[in-house]
Design a protein around this motif. Structure first.
Motif, mmCIF file in Angstrom:
data_model
loop_
_atom_site.group_PDB
_atom_site.id
_atom_site.type_symbol
_atom_site.label_atom_id
_atom_site.label_comp_id
_atom_site.label_asym_id
_atom_site.label_seq_id
_atom_site.Cartn_x
_atom_site.Cartn_y
_atom_site.Cartn_z
ATOM 1 N N ASP A 52 -10.341 -3.327 5.843
ATOM 2 C CA ASP A 52 -10.379 -3.382 4.390
ATOM 3 C C ASP A 52 -11.763 -2.878 3.936
ATOM 4 O OD1 ASP A 52 -9.798 -4.284 1.659
ATOM 5 O OD2 ASP A 52 -11.267 -5.832 2.089
ATOM 6 N N MET A 99 0.831 -1.201 0.000
ATOM 7 C CA MET A 99 0.000 0.000 0.000
ATOM 8 C C MET A 99 0.867 1.252 0.000
ATOM 9 S SD MET A 99 -3.034 -0.840 2.661
ATOM 10 C CE MET A 99 -3.727 0.775 2.529
ATOM 11 N N ASN A 100 1.164 1.741 -1.186
ATOM 12 C CA ASN A 100 2.031 2.916 -1.278
ATOM 13 C C ASN A 100 1.245 4.212 -1.418
ATOM 14 O OD1 ASN A 100 4.419 1.420 -1.237
ATOM 15 N ND2 ASN A 100 4.074 0.832 -3.371
ATOM 16 N N TYR A 101 0.005 4.083 -1.878
ATOM 17 C CA TYR A 101 -0.770 5.289 -2.196
ATOM 18 C C TYR A 101 -1.019 6.137 -0.956
ATOM 19 C CZ TYR A 101 -4.478 8.264 -3.946
ATOM 20 O OH TYR A 101 -5.224 9.348 -4.299
ATOM 21 N N ARG A 104 -7.754 1.495 5.366
ATOM 22 C CA ARG A 104 -6.932 0.325 5.693
ATOM 23 C C ARG A 104 -5.507 0.670 6.094
ATOM 24 N NH1 ARG A 104 -5.745 -4.416 1.433
ATOM 25 N NH2 ARG A 104 -4.138 -2.936 0.881
ATOM 26 N N HIS A 105 -4.972 1.775 5.575
ATOM 27 C CA HIS A 105 -3.588 2.117 5.911
ATOM 28 C C HIS A 105 -3.509 2.459 7.394
ATOM 29 C CE1 HIS A 105 0.289 4.032 5.958
ATOM 30 N NE2 HIS A 105 0.477 3.685 4.709
ATOM 31 N N GLU A 108 -8.465 -3.581 -10.344
ATOM 32 C CA GLU A 108 -9.271 -2.867 -9.349
ATOM 33 C C GLU A 108 -10.502 -2.190 -9.968
ATOM 34 O OE1 GLU A 108 -6.726 -0.590 -6.759
ATOM 35 O OE2 GLU A 108 -7.996 -1.040 -5.034
ATOM 36 N N HIS A 152 -13.125 3.892 1.374
ATOM 37 C CA HIS A 152 -11.695 4.192 1.204
ATOM 38 C C HIS A 152 -11.538 5.660 1.565
ATOM 39 C CE1 HIS A 152 -12.264 0.585 -1.225
ATOM 40 N NE2 HIS A 152 -10.961 0.400 -1.257
ATOM 41 N N GLU A 162 -4.223 0.832 -7.155
ATOM 42 C CA GLU A 162 -2.816 0.388 -7.132
ATOM 43 C C GLU A 162 -2.704 -1.032 -7.648
ATOM 44 O OE1 GLU A 162 -0.393 2.118 -3.429
ATOM 45 O OE2 GLU A 162 -2.101 0.892 -2.881
ATOM 46 N N GLU A 163 -3.816 -1.767 -7.583
ATOM 47 C CA GLU A 163 -3.763 -3.192 -7.926
ATOM 48 C C GLU A 163 -4.381 -3.448 -9.288
ATOM 49 O OE1 GLU A 163 -5.620 -5.306 -4.676
ATOM 50 O OE2 GLU A 163 -4.374 -4.135 -3.281
#
Ligand code: SAM
Length: 280
Positions: A143, A1-3, A119-120, A172, A41, A168-169
Motif C-alpha cells: 500500500d 481496485m478497478n483502476y 498495490r495491485h 482520497e 502509486h 477511486e475512493e
C-alpha cells in the motif's frame, strides 16, 4: 481496485505530470549528491500504446499523440528530458510509453535510487519484472500510503516523493493533502509532488485551501485545463501540487503549461494555473 492505468497511459494528464516530473528530476541532477525518488502509486512502469487497454480508449491520441510537432525553442529546451525518455523507450518499442517509474529510472545516475510501490498484485508483478536485478530501483507490492510513512526520511537528504493515486475512493483528495503535509514534516528537505484530477473545480479549490493553510514551506499549485465547459463527470483538467519545489519550477511551468494547454485543449479557451499556495 478497478483502476488500471493502461487505459489512460499517455493521455493529457500523463503528459502534464510526466513533463513536470522530468523538470523536478532535472533540477535534482544539478548537484552531485545522491537523491532518492519514492513513487507511491507507480503503476506498471512501461506501457504499450498499441496494446488492448490503450487502444480501447485511445486517450493517448489527445495526449502524447499531439506532441509530434515541435514547440518553440524555449518550450523544447524544457521538454528535452521528457522527449529523451520517450525516445529511449521507443528505440525498442515504437509504441512504448514510459510511466513514472521508467521515466525516473532513465534519469537516475549511478549514485541515485528509486523505490516504486504498487498495490495491485498483477501490476506490481509487472513492475517488479521490469526492474528485476536492477540495483538502483526497488519495486514493492505494498500500500503506497503505508510505504510512504515507512520510507521517509530516506538516508539521502535530497529527493522526491511522487504520489499519484487513482482517486477511486471517496475522500482520497483530502487524504492526499493530509498525507503530503504529514510526510513533509517528517522529511523537511524532500520535494513532494501530488497529482489530482480536476473534475469539479470546487474540489480542487478545497484541496488547495487545505494545503495553503497547513503547509509550512513553499507550495506550488500547477494545473492544466483542457476544457472550459466544465462537466464535473469528466476529467476537465489535471493538477500537480508540489511542496518544496525546485526554485526554477514555477518559472518553467509558466513556459510549459500555456504551451501544453494550447496543444492539448479540447476547446480554444482552455488554460493553466501556476500559483503559490504558500511562498517558500
Ligand atoms: N504513477 C503512474 C505513472 O505516472 O505512470 C500512474 C499511477 S496510476 C494513476 C495509480 C496506480 O496506483 C494504479 O496502478 C493503481 O493500481 C495503484 N494503486 C491503487 N491504490 C494503491 C495503493 N493504496 N497503494 C499503491 N498503489 C495503489
Amino acid at each position: 481496485m478497478n483502476y488500471r492505468h493502461g487505459y489512460h497511459a499517455g493521455n493529457f494528464a500523463d503528459v502534464m505530470k510526466h513533463v513536470l516530473l522530468t523538470r523536478i528530476l532535472a533540477h535534482l541532477l544539478k548537484k552531485d549528491a545522491a537523491f532518492r525518488v519514492i513513487d507511491t502509486h507507480a503503476g506498471i512502469g512501461l506501457h504499450d500504446l498499441d496494446g488492448e487497454e490503450a487502444q480501447r480508449t485511445g486517450e493517448w491520441r489527445d495526449g502524447i499523440g499531439r506532441l509530434e510537432e515541435p514547440f518553440g525553442d524555449d518550450v523544447e529546451a524544457l521538454l528535452a528530458p521528457y522527449r529523451q525518455a520517450i525516445s529511449a523507450v521507443r528505440a525498442t518499442n515504437p509504441a512504448g510509453y514510459p510511466g513514472s517509474p521508467m521515466i525516473t529510472r532513465l534519469m537516475l545516475r549511478r549514485q541515485d535510487r528509486a523505490i516504486v510501490v504498487e498495490r495491485h498484485p498483477e501490476d506490481a508483478a509487472r513492475l517488479a519484472a521490469l526492474f528485476l536485478r536492477d540495483r538502483q530501483v526497488k519495486a514493492l507490492e505494498l500500500d503506497g500510503w503505508t510505504a510512504l510513512n515507512a520510507m521517509i526520511p530516506p538516508k539521502e537528504r535530497r529527493g522526491l516523493v511522487l504520489i499519484d493515486p487513482p482517486f477511486e475512493e471517496v475522500g482520497e483528495l483530502a487524504r492526499l493533502g493530509r498525507e503530503m503535509l504529514k510526510a513533509q514534516s517528517k522529511w523537511e528537505t524532500g520535494i513532494f509532488a501530488g497529482w489530482y484530477p480536476i473534475k469539479d473545480p470546487a474540489d480542487a479549490d478545497r484541496f488547495a485551501d487545505d494545503l495553503a493553510t497547513g503547509s509550512r514551506t513553499g507550495t506550488l499549485r500547477l494545473e492544466l485545463m483542457i476544457e472550459t465547459r466544465i462537466d464535473p463527470a469528466r476529467l476537465n483538467g489535471s493538477g500537480l501540487v508540489v511542496i518544496n519545489p525546485p526554485w526554477k519550477l514555477a518559472e518553467e511551468a509558466e513556459i510549459l503549461l500555456p504551451a501544453l494547454a494550447k496543444r492539448l485543449a479540447r476547446d480554444s479557451r482552455a488554460g493553466f494555473r501556476c500559483e503559490w499556495l504558500r511562498e517558500g
